[in-house]
Scaffold this active site. Structure first.
Site, PDB file in Angstrom:
ATOM      1  N   ASP A  29       0.835  -1.208   0.000  1.00  0.00           N
ATOM      2  CA  ASP A  29       0.000   0.000   0.000  1.00  0.00           C
ATOM      3  C   ASP A  29       0.872   1.261   0.000  1.00  0.00           C
ATOM      4  OD1 ASP A  29       0.617  -1.167   2.661  1.00  0.00           O
ATOM      5  OD2 ASP A  29      -0.127   0.753   3.396  1.00  0.00           O
TER       6      ASP A  29
ATOM      7  N   TYR B 103      11.143   3.152   1.342  1.00  0.00           N
ATOM      8  CA  TYR B 103      10.624   1.782   1.204  1.00  0.00           C
ATOM      9  C   TYR B 103       9.588   1.725   0.067  1.00  0.00           C
ATOM     10  CZ  TYR B 103       7.596  -2.215   2.271  1.00  0.00           C
ATOM     11  OH  TYR B 103       6.811  -3.352   2.183  1.00  0.00           O
TER      12      TYR B 103
HETATM   13  N1  LIG Z   1       5.082  -6.399   6.718  1.00  0.00           N
HETATM   14  C1  LIG Z   1       4.103  -5.617   6.282  1.00  0.00           C
HETATM   15  O1  LIG Z   1       3.372  -5.006   7.066  1.00  0.00           O
HETATM   16  C2  LIG Z   1       3.867  -5.448   4.811  1.00  0.00           C
HETATM   17  C3  LIG Z   1       2.909  -4.526   4.372  1.00  0.00           C
HETATM   18  C4  LIG Z   1       2.686  -4.378   2.998  1.00  0.00           C
HETATM   19  C5  LIG Z   1       3.382  -5.141   2.098  1.00  0.00           C
HETATM   20  N2  LIG Z   1       4.320  -6.026   2.547  1.00  0.00           N
HETATM   21  C6  LIG Z   1       5.040  -6.820   1.554  1.00  0.00           C
HETATM   22  O2  LIG Z   1       4.682  -8.165   1.753  1.00  0.00           O
HETATM   23  C7  LIG Z   1       5.794  -9.009   1.483  1.00  0.00           C
HETATM   24  C8  LIG Z   1       6.046  -9.920   2.671  1.00  0.00           C
HETATM   25  O3  LIG Z   1       6.336  -9.129   3.810  1.00  0.00           O
HETATM   26  P1  LIG Z   1       6.727  -9.800   5.204  1.00  0.00           P
HETATM   27  O4  LIG Z   1       6.142  -8.962   6.267  1.00  0.00           O
HETATM   28  O5  LIG Z   1       6.450 -11.265   5.152  1.00  0.00           O
HETATM   29  O6  LIG Z   1       8.312  -9.562   5.208  1.00  0.00           O
HETATM   30  P2  LIG Z   1       9.351  -9.995   6.323  1.00  0.00           P
HETATM   31  O7  LIG Z   1       8.689 -10.780   7.407  1.00  0.00           O
HETATM   32  O8  LIG Z   1      10.136  -8.799   6.698  1.00  0.00           O
HETATM   33  O9  LIG Z   1      10.280 -11.008   5.535  1.00  0.00           O
HETATM   34  C9  LIG Z   1      11.127 -10.569   4.532  1.00  0.00           C
HETATM   35  C10 LIG Z   1      11.962 -11.727   4.074  1.00  0.00           C
HETATM   36  O10 LIG Z   1      12.888 -11.234   3.094  1.00  0.00           O
HETATM   37  C11 LIG Z   1      14.136 -11.809   3.370  1.00  0.00           C
HETATM   38  N3  LIG Z   1      15.248 -11.007   2.907  1.00  0.00           N
HETATM   39  C12 LIG Z   1      15.512  -9.700   3.147  1.00  0.00           C
HETATM   40  N4  LIG Z   1      16.693  -9.371   2.627  1.00  0.00           N
HETATM   41  C13 LIG Z   1      17.169 -10.484   2.024  1.00  0.00           C
HETATM   42  C14 LIG Z   1      18.349 -10.779   1.305  1.00  0.00           C
HETATM   43  N5  LIG Z   1      19.313  -9.869   1.097  1.00  0.00           N
HETATM   44  N6  LIG Z   1      18.519 -12.036   0.816  1.00  0.00           N
HETATM   45  C15 LIG Z   1      17.598 -12.987   1.034  1.00  0.00           C
HETATM   46  N7  LIG Z   1      16.461 -12.775   1.713  1.00  0.00           N
HETATM   47  C16 LIG Z   1      16.263 -11.535   2.205  1.00  0.00           C
HETATM   48  C17 LIG Z   1      14.187 -11.887   4.889  1.00  0.00           C
HETATM   49  O11 LIG Z   1      15.192 -12.771   5.270  1.00  0.00           O
HETATM   50  P3  LIG Z   1      15.804 -12.718   6.762  1.00  0.00           P
HETATM   51  O12 LIG Z   1      14.730 -13.208   7.642  1.00  0.00           O
HETATM   52  O13 LIG Z   1      16.985 -13.594   6.666  1.00  0.00           O
HETATM   53  O14 LIG Z   1      16.142 -11.277   7.023  1.00  0.00           O
HETATM   54  C18 LIG Z   1      12.786 -12.404   5.171  1.00  0.00           C
HETATM   55  O15 LIG Z   1      12.730 -13.791   5.007  1.00  0.00           O
HETATM   56  C19 LIG Z   1       6.952  -8.070   1.138  1.00  0.00           C
HETATM   57  O16 LIG Z   1       7.021  -7.943  -0.251  1.00  0.00           O
HETATM   58  C20 LIG Z   1       6.545  -6.751   1.729  1.00  0.00           C
HETATM   59  O17 LIG Z   1       7.129  -5.664   1.032  1.00  0.00           O
HETATM   60  C21 LIG Z   1       4.563  -6.219   3.867  1.00  0.00           C
END
Ligand SMILES: NC(=O)c1ccc[n+]([C@@H]2O[C@H](COP(=O)([O-])OP(=O)(O)OC[C@H]3O[C@@H](n4cnc5c(N)ncnc54)[C@H](OP(=O)(O)O)[C@@H]3O)[C@@H](O)[C@H]2O)c1
Length: 318
Positions: free
Chosen positions: A101, A130
């Site tokens: 969003d 971001y």
């Molecule tokens: N969280 C929210 O509130 C939110 C809101 C809107 C959209 N989104 C989108 O939804 C999706 C999922 O979000 P999420 O909350 O599940 O994210 P998350 O819990 O922060 O997980 C992100 C993942 O990306 C991995 N990652 C980051 N840098 C990396 C690298 N250099 N190499 C390999 N892996 C890497 C992390 O690995 P490590 O664990 O090893 O760091 C982790 O497994 C994302 O696209 C995010 O932008 C999230």
């Protein structure tokens, strides 16, 4: 179908592991095997595994830190998906990518000044690094011409990792009073529901034989979100209320106070309106969209009873 799944240490990636079709052969490289900051590793992993579908929930999600770590955020959120898309193109593979969003300015209102849900064709105007890097990732995928679905979601939480839900639970177990922003609106999304819906879409793709027609008819950007509207304050109040009802606080509920975002300054600016319309998603995939309260209840039901050992949670991401 061979699926390469990223980010399985994260909230959504972890949930996806148990919601993808059983018939699929899944390869989920760890960060040690495929560091998304290293272009050569991404290419090598994809070229060796030769997936039919890449699913990319991995992202740089530390919204405030991204204001300082611009290059890292750009590498993971924009360059890495661009490389995945390029490699997917070469293989004729599909790419399901998650976005946010935060690509919108968060100021969409009707003529009476009420917040209006964004539709996919609305103009993007991210307020922070971001959001800018996530938008750049989307654009790179589209420009590549690969088969793709871009699923924008919001306010993700689970029992895994860092998120608002776990932070509120932790703070409610520690403090007598919580002051929470009450002028930013959106819809919380349990990672389990997002994964279930994504698994349903992948199932439909599988049933249709992963054909070019399917991608040309259905490919594009969608909003993937539960229904309903709430503020961070209302969301926090619902978390605390449910936890209390289920005896998961281990102490009396804290006093809940709503505050304006202006009283909680953060390095990254955040949108006031994060509401996402899911009409396009429902029409395309026939998904039944749950309301956010139902998902919250289901998540709270899985929280273990309170012990002296507090839940490890550190703060809000996105
Ligand atoms: N969280 C929210 O509130 C939110 C809101 C809107 C959209 N989104 C989108 O939804 C999706 C999922 O979000 P999420 O909350 O599940 O994210 P998350 O819990 O922060 O997980 C992100 C993942 O990306 C991995 N990652 C980051 N840098 C990396 C690298 N250099 N190499 C390999 N892996 C890497 C992390 O690995 P490590 O664990 O090893 O760091 C982790 O497994 C994302 O696209 C995010 O932008 C999230």
């Amino acid at each position: 179908m061979r699926i390469l799944l990223t980010g399985t240490n994260g909230q959504l990636g972890n949930a996806l592991l148990s919601h993808l079709p059983e018939a699929a052969k899944i390869y989920a490289p760890t960060r040690a095997e495929m560091d998304l900051g290293k272009a050569a590793e991404i290419r090598q992993c994809i070229q060796q595994f030769r997936p039919d579908l890449i699913i990319n929930p991995a992202a740089y999600t530390a919204v405030d830190l991204a204001e300082k770590e611009i290059e890292q955020a750009q590498a993971i959120n924009a360059t890495a998906p661009a490389i995945m898309a390029e490699e997917a193109c070469k293989l004729g593979a599909g790419l399901i990518h998650y976005s946010t969003d935060y690509v919108y300015a968060g100021d969409k209102q009707d003529k009476d000044g009420d917040w209006q849900a964004y539709v996919e064709s609305d103009a993007t105007a991210p307020l922070n690094v971001y959001g800018q890097t996530k938008l750049a990732g989307e654009q790179a995928i589209i420009v590549s011409g690969c088969r793709h679905l871009i699923l924008r979601t919001s306010w993700v939480y689970s029992l895994h990792g860092k998120n608002f839900f776990l932070t509120m639970l932790k703070l409610a177990r520690e403090r007598e009073q919580l002051r929470i922003v009450n002028d930013q609106w959106g819809t919380p999304n349990a990672a389990a529901w997002l994964a279930r819906a994504s698994g349903d879409i992948v199932g439909q793709l599988l049933q249709n034989g992963n054909k070019t027609d399917w991608w040309s008819t259905l490919g594009g950007i969608y909003h993937l979100s539960a229904s309903g509207k709430t503020s961070w304050f209302e969301f926090a109040s619902a978390i605390v209320r449910l936890a209390d009802q289920q005896g998961k606080l281990g102490k009396p509920s804290p006093e809940m106070l709503g505050i304006p975002a202006s009283e909680y300054p953060t390095p990254a600016r955040r949108p006031h309106n994060s509401l996402l319309s899911t009409q396009k998603l429902q029409a395309a995939f026939g998904l039944v969209i749950p309301d956010w309260q139902t998902c919250l209840q289901a998540t709270m039901d899985t929280v273990p009873p309170c012990t002296n050992q507090q839940t490890q949670a550190q703060g809000q991401t996105n």
